[in-house]
Design an enzyme around this catalytic site. Structure first.
Site, PDB file in Angstrom:
ATOM      1  CE  LYS A 141      -2.018   2.706   2.912  1.00  0.00           C
ATOM      2  NZ  LYS A 141      -1.892   3.908   2.067  1.00  0.00           N
ATOM      3  CD  GLU A 164      -0.004  11.112  15.119  1.00  0.00           C
ATOM      4  OE1 GLU A 164       0.698  11.811  14.354  1.00  0.00           O
ATOM      5  OE2 GLU A 164      -1.198  11.353  15.383  1.00  0.00           O
ATOM      6  N   GLY A 178       2.941   4.503  13.312  1.00  0.00           N
ATOM      7  CA  GLY A 178       3.642   3.253  13.625  1.00  0.00           C
ATOM      8  C   GLY A 178       3.177   2.658  14.946  1.00  0.00           C
ATOM      9  CD  GLU A 211      13.340   0.628   9.143  1.00  0.00           C
ATOM     10  OE1 GLU A 211      13.811   1.599   9.774  1.00  0.00           O
ATOM     11  OE2 GLU A 211      13.899  -0.469   9.071  1.00  0.00           O
ATOM     12  CB  CYS A 249      13.108   8.810   8.125  1.00  0.00           C
ATOM     13  SG  CYS A 249      13.915   7.744   6.936  1.00  0.00           S
ATOM     14  N   GLY A 269       6.809   4.920   8.058  1.00  0.00           N
ATOM     15  CA  GLY A 269       5.979   6.124   8.163  1.00  0.00           C
ATOM     16  C   GLY A 269       6.254   6.829   9.476  1.00  0.00           C
ATOM     17  CD  GLU A 278      -3.550   7.851   2.041  1.00  0.00           C
ATOM     18  OE1 GLU A 278      -2.348   7.538   2.192  1.00  0.00           O
ATOM     19  OE2 GLU A 278      -4.287   8.124   2.995  1.00  0.00           O
ATOM     20  CD  GLU A 289      10.330  12.674  11.237  1.00  0.00           C
ATOM     21  OE1 GLU A 289       9.169  12.299  11.418  1.00  0.00           O
ATOM     22  OE2 GLU A 289      11.190  11.963  10.686  1.00  0.00           O
TER      23      GLU A 289
HETATM   24  P1  NAD Z   1       2.293   8.299   7.693  1.00  0.00           P
HETATM   25  O1  NAD Z   1       2.653   7.543   8.913  1.00  0.00           O
HETATM   26  O2  NAD Z   1       1.235   9.316   7.755  1.00  0.00           O
HETATM   27  O3  NAD Z   1       1.868   7.298   6.506  1.00  0.00           O
HETATM   28  C1  NAD Z   1       2.682   6.242   6.098  1.00  0.00           C
HETATM   29  C2  NAD Z   1       1.814   5.199   5.412  1.00  0.00           C
HETATM   30  O4  NAD Z   1       0.928   4.646   6.372  1.00  0.00           O
HETATM   31  C3  NAD Z   1       0.936   5.727   4.286  1.00  0.00           C
HETATM   32  O5  NAD Z   1       0.837   4.750   3.266  1.00  0.00           O
HETATM   33  C4  NAD Z   1      -0.402   5.904   4.961  1.00  0.00           C
HETATM   34  O6  NAD Z   1      -1.495   5.828   4.083  1.00  0.00           O
HETATM   35  C5  NAD Z   1      -0.408   4.732   5.913  1.00  0.00           C
HETATM   36  N1  NAD Z   1      -1.266   4.903   7.083  1.00  0.00           N
HETATM   37  C6  NAD Z   1      -1.694   6.060   7.653  1.00  0.00           C
HETATM   38  N2  NAD Z   1      -2.480   5.784   8.715  1.00  0.00           N
HETATM   39  C7  NAD Z   1      -2.550   4.436   8.809  1.00  0.00           C
HETATM   40  C8  NAD Z   1      -3.201   3.557   9.711  1.00  0.00           C
HETATM   41  N3  NAD Z   1      -3.950   4.012  10.716  1.00  0.00           N
HETATM   42  N4  NAD Z   1      -3.051   2.222   9.526  1.00  0.00           N
HETATM   43  C9  NAD Z   1      -2.282   1.742   8.522  1.00  0.00           C
HETATM   44  N5  NAD Z   1      -1.651   2.542   7.624  1.00  0.00           N
HETATM   45  C10 NAD Z   1      -1.778   3.866   7.771  1.00  0.00           C
HETATM   46  O7  NAD Z   1       3.688   8.899   7.207  1.00  0.00           O
HETATM   47  P2  NAD Z   1       3.945   9.903   5.996  1.00  0.00           P
HETATM   48  O8  NAD Z   1       3.468  11.241   6.408  1.00  0.00           O
HETATM   49  O9  NAD Z   1       3.447   9.308   4.717  1.00  0.00           O
HETATM   50  O10 NAD Z   1       5.551   9.853   5.924  1.00  0.00           O
HETATM   51  C11 NAD Z   1       6.357  10.615   6.734  1.00  0.00           C
HETATM   52  C12 NAD Z   1       6.883   9.835   7.913  1.00  0.00           C
HETATM   53  O11 NAD Z   1       7.561   8.658   7.483  1.00  0.00           O
HETATM   54  C13 NAD Z   1       7.920  10.600   8.706  1.00  0.00           C
HETATM   55  O12 NAD Z   1       7.664  10.505  10.090  1.00  0.00           O
HETATM   56  C14 NAD Z   1       9.248   9.898   8.377  1.00  0.00           C
HETATM   57  O13 NAD Z   1      10.240  10.024   9.334  1.00  0.00           O
HETATM   58  C15 NAD Z   1       8.793   8.511   8.186  1.00  0.00           C
HETATM   59  N6  NAD Z   1       9.783   7.767   7.384  1.00  0.00           N
HETATM   60  C16 NAD Z   1      10.586   6.838   7.999  1.00  0.00           C
HETATM   61  C17 NAD Z   1      11.554   6.155   7.281  1.00  0.00           C
HETATM   62  C18 NAD Z   1      12.443   5.141   7.936  1.00  0.00           C
HETATM   63  O14 NAD Z   1      12.971   4.288   7.230  1.00  0.00           O
HETATM   64  N7  NAD Z   1      12.619   5.165   9.237  1.00  0.00           N
HETATM   65  C19 NAD Z   1      11.710   6.412   5.931  1.00  0.00           C
HETATM   66  C20 NAD Z   1      10.904   7.373   5.334  1.00  0.00           C
HETATM   67  C21 NAD Z   1       9.928   8.033   6.078  1.00  0.00           C
END
Ligand code: NAD
Length: 458
Positions: free
Chosen positions: A159, A215, A217, A234, A268, A212, A162, A361
């Site tokens: 997935k 929060e 996660g 991650e 990240c 992602g 969006e 962050e």
């Molecule tokens: P996000 O957590 O909002 O979304 C990430 C993914 O999770 C998206 O596909 C989203 O649709 C999905 N998602 C959202 N809510 C969900 C839920 N309740 N259940 C299941 N899936 C859900 O993150 P973002 O805003 O897309 O990305 C930015 C974040 O990602 C930053 O905090 C960044 O640090 C982190 N990130 C971490 C790494 C790493 O390897 N550590 C790499 C890149 C980005």
């Protein structure tokens, strides 16, 4: 993907605010269908001889390589990232498939000396794995998961975020053309809150690999725990770039902008706190100002561009909030006028590690420069965060570099460099930056279950 979906998702181009595409938006039932297809494909995929699975992954790598320039352009337009960066990321996608194509024939077990027979271990695939990725490095982060997952004999439901589904849709198509059997890789484009949570909670999904925010996660981990589902996470970071007075300050200052403003800070691994030894602060800031002024911010599709816009208007508003309440702006770089979610590189100095900008962050091109006195304080400040993902240390003293590297609580560090992510080496976070490791030889542990078998010979 989404055969019954009627709702359309409008995908924007952040540099122009124009529509890039409209794609069908999956609903919960579409996620269920994809999981069912992956479940049906699993027995045949795991039973494929290892060499054949390896060959198919090599074919996927070759097919991506053939389409690399188009994929890079699509990613650059959808994320607003510079073409040079997008090309590098697609290159890493190819490398990931090539590297993990070596795995099916090298998933070794062990024999353990025991009385009365032979004891041996096997690495078994998990089944259907759910892979959820964010918008900042869409295809690269997807490949970090898809390649080891399939190599280990699992089938996958991916997935994308969006905001950035375009290259994941292409990956599903390329995979099929390259020979992946139906149902082995399924892409579902839908909202996290409904479709994402459905994948996380689904009883037929054996494992979730999530990248992602911390929060989300936390929520993913909580939902998955109900069924003791395997989870790797991650998450976010607030990494420190530690500059000692004995460092090559020119090199450190030249490298510092891209360590935090790369991908417009939406990384990240962004070194968004620069800890500078107080006796070198003035000289470092002088050099840093020059290198920030030289940063080329603009059209992602222009070859010379080093930094593009932010992903969305919402993200820009969030980043701007860190400059309210009299933030100590030392200097800023440039950014274009007009449409697009632009935000200039911004350097704050001096910042206290207790300030909001040093604790949260930002995920945008804002960096906090924090002075320190001595090695002990540098380590204390670097570790004074809930995160522990990445970081850099700049010093000419090798023993100090190693002392500090061992003391900093973070998963991936670089000394006199900002490069810390390679397909061949493990990547992941300490503390609230995550759980488990991706890439390198260790990734496969997270896509397999260890089985122990005893054969009585008496
Ligand atoms: P996000 O957590 O909002 O979304 C990430 C993914 O999770 C998206 O596909 C989203 O649709 C999905 N998602 C959202 N809510 C969900 C839920 N309740 N259940 C299941 N899936 C859900 O993150 P973002 O805003 O897309 O990305 C930015 C974040 O990602 C930053 O905090 C960044 O640090 C982190 N990130 C971490 C790494 C790493 O390897 N550590 C790499 C890149 C980005």
């Amino acid at each position: 993907m989404a055969p019954g979906a009627t709702q359309l998702l409008r995908v924007l181009e952040p540099a122009t605010e124009e529509t890039l595409a409209e794609v069908p938006e999956a609903q919960v039932e579409d996620a269920d269908d994809s999981i069912a297809r992956a479940k049906a494909a699993f027995p045949a995929w795991r039973a494929l001889p290892p060499g054949e699975r390896a060959d198919l992954l090599r074919q996927v790598a070759a097919a991506i390589e053939d389409d690399a320039e188009d994929l890079a352009r699509l990613e650059a337009r959808n994320v607003g990232k510079p073409m040079a960066d997008a090309r590098g990321e697609i290159g890493m996608v190819v490398q990931a498939f090539k590297y993990f194509a070596g795995a099916p024939e090298r998933l070794f077990g062990e024999t353990i000396p025991v009385a009365g027979g032979v004891d041996m271990t096997f690495r078994e695939p998990l089944g259907v794995v759910g892979l959820i990725v964010p918008w900042n490095f869409p295809l690269m982060l997807a490949a970090w998961k898809v390649a080891p997952a399939l190599a280990a004999g699992n089938t996958a439901v991916l997935k994308p975020a969006e905001l950035t589904p375009m290259t994941a849709i292409e990956l599903e198509r390329i995979g099929r053309v390259a020979g992946l059997p139906e149902g082995v890789l399924n892409v579902v484009v839908g909202p996290g809150r409904s479709v994402g949570e459905r994948i996380v909670g689904h009883p037929d999904v054996a494992k979730i690999a999530f990248t992602g925010s911390t929060e989300v996660g936390r929520r993913v981990g909580a939902i998955a725990s109900a069924s003791i589902k395997r989870v790797t996470l991650e998450l976010g970071g607030k990494s420190a770039n530690v500059v000692f007075a004995d460092a090559d300050l020119e090199r450190a200052a030249l490298a510092a902008p891209m360590a935090v403003f790369g991908n417009a800070g939406q990384d990240c691994c962004a070194r968004s706190r620069i800890l500078v030894e107080r006796s070198a602060l003035d000289r470092f800031m002088e050099l840093f100002e020059k290198s920030v002024a030289a940063l080329r911010v603009g059209d992602p599709l222009a070859e010379e561009t080093q930094m593009g816009p932010l992903i969305s208007a919402e993200q820009r508003a969030k980043v701007a909030s860190y400059l309210e309440d009299g933030a100590p702006v030392a200097f800023r770089g440039s950014s274009p006028e007009g449409p697009g979610f632009w935000f200039p590189p911004t350097v704050l100095c001096p910042v206290s590690n207790d300030d909001r900008v040093a604790r949260e962050e930002v995920f945008g091109p804002v960096v906090a420069v924090i002075p320190f006195d001595g090695e002990g304080e540098a380590i204390r400040l670097a570790n004074d965060t809930i995160y522990g993902l990445s970081g850099s240390i700049w010093t000419r003293d090798g023993a100090r570099a190693m002392r500090v590297a061992r003391a900093i609580e973070t998963g991936t560090l670089s000394i006199n460099s900002n490069t810390s992510v390679r397909v061949t080496t493990p990547f992941g976070g300490f503390k609230q930056s995550g759980l488990g490791r991706e890439l390198g030889p260790h990734a496969l542990e997270h896509y397999t279950e260890l089985k122990n078998v005893f054969l009585a010979t008496g």
